[in-house]
Design a protein around this motif. Structure first.
Motif, PDB file in Angstrom:
ATOM      1  N   PRO A 414       0.713  -1.211   0.335  1.00 53.10           N
ATOM      2  CA  PRO A 414       0.030  -0.055  -0.065  1.00 53.10           C
ATOM      3  C   PRO A 414       0.951   1.278  -0.070  1.00 53.10           C
ATOM      4  N   ALA A 430       0.768   0.064  -5.406  1.00 57.47           N
ATOM      5  CA  ALA A 430      -0.007   0.586  -4.441  1.00 57.47           C
ATOM      6  C   ALA A 430      -1.538   1.004  -4.911  1.00 57.47           C
ATOM      7  N   THR A 433      -2.991  -2.525  -4.867  1.00 58.70           N
ATOM      8  CA  THR A 433      -3.654  -2.646  -3.459  1.00 58.70           C
ATOM      9  C   THR A 433      -4.765  -1.917  -3.216  1.00 58.70           C
ATOM     10  N   GLY A 434      -4.596  -0.811  -3.529  1.00 57.33           N
ATOM     11  CA  GLY A 434      -6.064  -0.099  -3.219  1.00 57.33           C
ATOM     12  C   GLY A 434      -7.524  -0.472  -3.970  1.00 57.33           C
TER      13      GLY A 434
END
Length: 575
Positions: A414, A430, A433-434
């Motif tokens: 993240p 990231a 992951t979001g």
């Protein structure tokens, strides 16, 4: 523009004849200042007001910087002592009336009566030279900067050079690469003119056979940190590749080789299992020019990760990187041909082959990474053959009955630094992951390194992933950890093999669009695909296409052979 607003700076080294020809050519223009810098000539230059650089030649770049420090005029023109200033320069000055600029690039002649072919192509592509003087759009400057980096085919505004501390490089040869790229990347107003103002005599003083020409690597490494990311780094990478090819072809021919011993390569470092020579599936295809050794004498050691430079002995080293995510986070200049990395006993300069500086990983029918393991081939052949037999209605039924709407088999990353961008690479971890967190719920499964309950990744990770997801999800994330046009791993194939729609971040030039699949089956993160009969028909055609790609072992072997040949040729060129 008035000639008296221009200072002419001329470095001189053992060229009294050239200087004697050049100085009379300057007089009719009545320049405001002429600065001659003697760079260790023997005997010293016999002319009034000459600055003596040193008793030993240190290179024209340092001589030009010394001359620039003496300039008192608003604009400066650098000439070499063997150049000839031509009459059209006077017309250029008239055309430049009341047009301030940072750089004015004009045309030059190397004896053929026109621009060299390389520069002609760039000027034509940018539609330059169609009028006496024209301003170049800022967006076109990265492309224009790929012209030859001569110091004498342009006028500079003196204040501009000083404000940005633009100076020449530290190398003896190729010293003009740094100011050329540094100046173009900082300029706010660049003019070009089709007037041929200088006649240059290439090769007379440039030591074509001199091994110092290989200093271009140091010059490139010195210049790269000065450039912005994006178009500038991509353009510079192309320039660097062309320069490397030029340097290699201009070297004196080697003596005939009676018998060619193979180049002995030794993969070293903690990540040595993650590079092309480490994979058993590619081993039969290296040919007789390359030998892979794990022990004993070697000619070149290979590392796969920038950090591995700290673990190796200080011997000839090549960073052979198949993983752009490592380059993005840990390599200061993955787009350069050479890079300096922290070593075990100080800085270590290594050659490198990466996604960012080479097309060696560009997909050739099938992408590189799935070809590195026979397990991928066997799994895909079996599952795509099965999937190709299913009808559009079969796919609609499967998606309706799927346990999960979304599946993310990804690492938990993240942190914002995982989405940095430089050198033509962009991190996606990231953001990926979001997206997983955004869709988290009873109809979503998330697993992988870093998530709660995740164990150590085993050697059977791929089989485990396929077994867990096959036929159980409507959409499976196929988003790579790094965005690069040539980077395509196993993720898209895994999603399709499991009967799911692949979730991708793939611009139009991405390798995912070169597989021949209907565009509708590649799901953008901003869309939630409806399971329609039309989509199911497209998906059925996609499965048949993938079955054809993975069906024939001979075709796969040929793809492996082509990759090995391309990678091997790159290694031999850089060794």
């Amino acid at each position: 523009m008035r000639a008296r607003d221009i200072a002419v700076v001329v470095p001189v080294h053992n060229d009294p004849q050239g200087l004697a020809r050049l100085l009379p050519q300057l007089k009719p223009f009545n320049f405001g200042q002429t600065v001659l810098v003697d760079d260790g000539s023997s005997p010293p230059v016999a002319s009034r007001g000459v600055l003596r650089r040193s008793d030993i030649a240190t290179g024209p770049g340092r001589a030009r910087d010394l001359g620039l420090a003496q300039v008192k005029k608003p604009y400066v023109l650098f000439l070499d002592s063997d150049d000839q200033l031509l009459a059209p320069f006077g017309q250029l000055l008239r055309d430049l009336q009341n047009q301030p600029f940072d750089i004015c690039l004009f045309q030059h002649d190397e004896g053929a009566g026109h621009l060299p072919p390389h520069d002609q192509e760039i000027w034509s592509a940018l539609r330059l030279g169609i009028q006496a003087v024209q301003q170049v759009p800022l967006a076109a400057l990265p492309s224009l900067a790929q012209v030859q980096n001569y110091p004498w085919n342009r006028l500079y505004r003196t204040g501009f050079l000083r404000a940005h501390q633009i100076r020449h490089g530290a190398t003896f040869l190729h010293e003009d690469i740094r100011p050329h790229w540094h100046a173009f990347s900082r300029a706010q107003k660049v003019l070009v003119s089709d007037h041929i103002c200088v006649l240059h005599h290439p090769g007379r003083l440039t030591a074509i056979g001199d091994k110092r020409r290989l200093q271009y690597r140091d010059a490139l490494a010195e210049t790269a940190p000065l450039l912005p990311d994006g178009d500038w780094r991509r353009s510079f990478a192309g320039f660097a590749a062309n320069l490397h090819q030029w340097a290699m072809t201009q070297m004196a021919p080697a003596p005939p080789i009676i018998s060619r011993a193979p180049l002995r390569l030794k993969p070293v470092g903690p990540h040595r299992a993650f590079m092309p020579p480490a994979y058993a599936a590619l081993r039969p295809y290296w040919g007789d020019r390359i030998a892979i050794t794990t022990d004993g004498p070697f000619d070149l050691q290979l590392i796969a990760h920038p950090h591995d430079a700290q673990m190796v002995v200080p011997k000839p080293t090549l960073l052979l990187s198949e993983e752009p995510f490592w380059d993005l986070l840990h390599n200061p200049h993955p787009d350069m041909l050479d890079v300096t990395l922290p070593g075990a006993i100080g800085a270590l300069s290594v050659a490198q082959i990466t996604h960012a500086n080479s097309d060696v990983y560009a997909p050739d029918g099938l992408p590189y990474f799935p070809l590195t393991d026979h397990g991928f081939e066997q799994t895909y052949r079996q599952l795509f053959a099965r999937n190709a037999k299913r009808s559009a209605q079969d796919w609609l039924d499967l998606w309706t009955q799927a346990k999960w709407h979304f599946a993310f088999a990804i690492a938990h990353r993240p942190e914002a630094f995982n989405d940095i961008a430089h050198s033509g690479l962009r991190g996606l971890s990231a953001r990926r992951t979001g997206l997983a967190l955004h869709h988290r719920g009873p109809r979503t499964v998330i697993f992988g390194t870093g998530w709660a309950g995740a164990g150590q990744r085993s050697s059977q990770w791929h089989q485990t992933k396929i077994a867990r997801l096959d036929g159980r999800a409507r959409v499976i994330s196929a988003i790579e950890n790094t965005l690069h046009p040539h980077y395509l791993s196993e993720k898209l194939f895994d999603a399709m093999a499991c009967g799911a729609l692949p979730l991708v971040i793939a611009p139009p030039d991405h390798a995912a669009h070169r597989l021949g699949l209907p565009p509708s089956v590649l799901c953008d993160p901003g869309m939630t695909p409806d399971a329609t009969l039309g989509l199911a028909r497209d998906y059925s055609r996609a499965q048949q296409r993938l079955a054809a790609l993975w069906r024939d072992p001979a075709r796969i072997a040929a793809a492996r052979a082509r990759f090995a040949a391309r990678i091997g040729a790159q290694i031999l060129a850089r060794a």
